[in-house]
Design an enzyme around this catalytic site. Structure first.
Site, PDB file in Angstrom:
ATOM      1  N   CYS A  68       1.214  -1.692  -7.879  1.00  0.00           N
ATOM      2  CA  CYS A  68       2.654  -2.737  -7.375  1.00  0.00           C
ATOM      3  C   CYS A  68       3.162  -3.282  -8.290  1.00  0.00           C
ATOM      4  O   CYS A  68       4.618  -3.157  -8.463  1.00  0.00           O
ATOM      5  CB  CYS A  68       2.397  -3.564  -6.578  1.00  0.00           C
ATOM      6  SG  CYS A  68       1.180  -3.318  -4.758  1.00  0.00           S
ATOM      7  N   ARG A  94      -8.211  -0.352 -11.817  1.00  0.00           N
ATOM      8  CA  ARG A  94      -9.109  -0.825 -10.973  1.00  0.00           C
ATOM      9  C   ARG A  94     -10.242   0.050 -10.010  1.00  0.00           C
ATOM     10  O   ARG A  94     -11.679   0.134 -10.392  1.00  0.00           O
ATOM     11  CB  ARG A  94      -9.668  -2.780 -10.511  1.00  0.00           C
ATOM     12  CG  ARG A  94     -10.912  -3.306 -10.621  1.00  0.00           C
ATOM     13  CD  ARG A  94     -10.869  -4.146 -10.296  1.00  0.00           C
ATOM     14  NE  ARG A  94     -10.047  -4.301  -8.122  1.00  0.00           N
ATOM     15  CZ  ARG A  94     -10.066  -3.971  -7.114  1.00  0.00           C
ATOM     16  NH1 ARG A  94     -11.487  -3.636  -7.047  1.00  0.00           N
ATOM     17  NH2 ARG A  94      -9.641  -4.427  -6.985  1.00  0.00           N
ATOM     18  N   GLU A 130       6.839 -12.153  -6.565  1.00  0.00           N
ATOM     19  CA  GLU A 130       6.162 -11.850  -7.770  1.00  0.00           C
ATOM     20  C   GLU A 130       7.557 -12.217  -8.507  1.00  0.00           C
ATOM     21  O   GLU A 130       8.358 -11.999  -8.794  1.00  0.00           O
ATOM     22  CB  GLU A 130       6.143 -10.807  -7.723  1.00  0.00           C
ATOM     23  CG  GLU A 130       4.578 -10.241  -7.052  1.00  0.00           C
ATOM     24  CD  GLU A 130       3.215 -10.288  -7.426  1.00  0.00           C
ATOM     25  OE1 GLU A 130       3.185 -11.461  -8.402  1.00  0.00           O
ATOM     26  OE2 GLU A 130       2.629 -11.082  -7.051  1.00  0.00           O
ATOM     27  N   HIS A 179       4.450  -9.822  -2.671  1.00  0.00           N
ATOM     28  CA  HIS A 179       2.795  -9.193  -2.380  1.00  0.00           C
ATOM     29  C   HIS A 179       2.581 -10.162  -0.732  1.00  0.00           C
ATOM     30  O   HIS A 179       2.892 -11.335  -0.862  1.00  0.00           O
ATOM     31  CB  HIS A 179       2.038  -9.589  -2.542  1.00  0.00           C
ATOM     32  CG  HIS A 179       1.465  -8.253  -4.433  1.00  0.00           C
ATOM     33  ND1 HIS A 179       1.414  -8.843  -5.453  1.00  0.00           N
ATOM     34  CD2 HIS A 179       1.033  -6.899  -4.003  1.00  0.00           C
ATOM     35  CE1 HIS A 179       0.879  -7.192  -6.096  1.00  0.00           C
ATOM     36  NE2 HIS A 179       0.820  -6.904  -5.203  1.00  0.00           N
TER      37      HIS A 179
HETATM   38  N1  PCA Z   1      -1.229  -2.836  -3.338  1.00  0.00           N
HETATM   39  C1  PCA Z   1      -1.613  -2.073  -4.391  1.00  0.00           C
HETATM   40  C2  PCA Z   1      -1.090  -1.573  -4.651  1.00  0.00           C
HETATM   41  C3  PCA Z   1      -0.506  -1.116  -3.355  1.00  0.00           C
HETATM   42  C4  PCA Z   1      -0.285  -2.645  -2.619  1.00  0.00           C
HETATM   43  O1  PCA Z   1      -0.364  -2.364  -1.682  1.00  0.00           O
HETATM   44  C5  PCA Z   1      -1.221  -3.452  -5.151  1.00  0.00           C
HETATM   45  O2  PCA Z   1      -1.491  -4.570  -5.603  1.00  0.00           O
HETATM   46  O3  PCA Z   1      -0.812  -2.659  -6.553  1.00  0.00           O
END
Ligand code: PCA
Length: 222
Positions: free
Chosen positions: A149, A96, A86, A172
């Site tokens: 996140c 959401r 990211e 991610h």
């Molecule tokens: N993914 C979510 C929050 C916790 C996770 O593992 C996100 O992408 O915000």
């Protein structure tokens, strides 16, 4: 001080399961590396709750307690096919689905009065090259979303904004295959590949020759 620096741990965080899921690969991958030594630094894994209220507190407490040399927060990004490095966290919470406490903020700032965005302080290009050299599908992502996140990434970079020498950022990872058994066409990545990816990212981050990314946009000092 050089000694203290060389023994400072790397903090890896992952989240607990949320939504309809019973596992969260981000925590499974982070904890698989707990206790590992990478480039002379010990990896410490901590779980964050998928909670807008609680995740920042747990993260800030871990930063205070561990004084890490590098921090990589990891989250699940269902539907993505690759490891996502990211680039940026934005000062917006817009959920959401409810978080694990039932909270569902709409259009709230992460930190009232904070900057619109914080850029990753990971050497993104070096991480990307290292991942591709290891034959792991990966990309730089320009949105961490607006859920927990993104909030955690923003809080992390905000907390460390005066300590830009610390490599910190967010990654991610895709679903694991077991999560998509009943969702035809949804991409997944074997946990072992996500774990290997995190190991590669930590190593690239600790490599002193890894010169960062765009220092001009974020002001990181490395
Ligand atoms: N993914 C979510 C929050 C916790 C996770 O593992 C996100 O992408 O915000």
């Amino acid at each position: 001080m050089a000694h203290a620096q060389s023994t400072s741990p790397v903090l890896l965080t992952g989240f607990d399961p949320f939504g309809d899921e019973t596992i969260n690969p981000s925590w499974e991958a982070a904890r698989a590396l707990h206790g590992a030594r990478i480039a002379g630094h010990r990896v410490i894994a901590r779980q964050l709750p998928t909670s807008f209220a609680r995740a920042p507190r747990v993260l800030r407490a871990a930063l205070r307690e561990l004084n890490p040399v590098s921090v990589i927060c990891v989250g699940q990004a269902g539907g993505r096919a690759q490891i996502s490095l990211e680039r940026v966290a934005i000062n917006v919470c817009a959920a959401r689905i409810p978080d694990n406490d039932g909270a569902q903020p709409h259009e709230q700032p992460v930190i009232a009065g904070g900057p619109d965005a914080h850029f990753s302080c990971l050497p993104l290009q070096a991480c990307l090259s290292a991942l591709h050299a290891a034959a792991i599908p990966a990309e730089i992502s320009n949105s961490a979303g607006t859920y927990v996140c993104n909030q955690v990434m923003y809080v992390l970079l905000h907390a460390l904004r005066a300590r830009r020498a610390i490599h910190a950022g967010f990654v991610h990872i895709p679903f694991v295959p077991a999560q998509v058994l009943e969702h035809r066409g949804t991409p997944s990545m074997a946990l072992e590949h996500s774990v290997a990816a995190l190991r590669v990212i930590v190593a690239a981050t600790l490599d002193p020759s890894a010169v960062p990314r765009s220092t001009h946009v974020s002001g990181c000092e490395h």
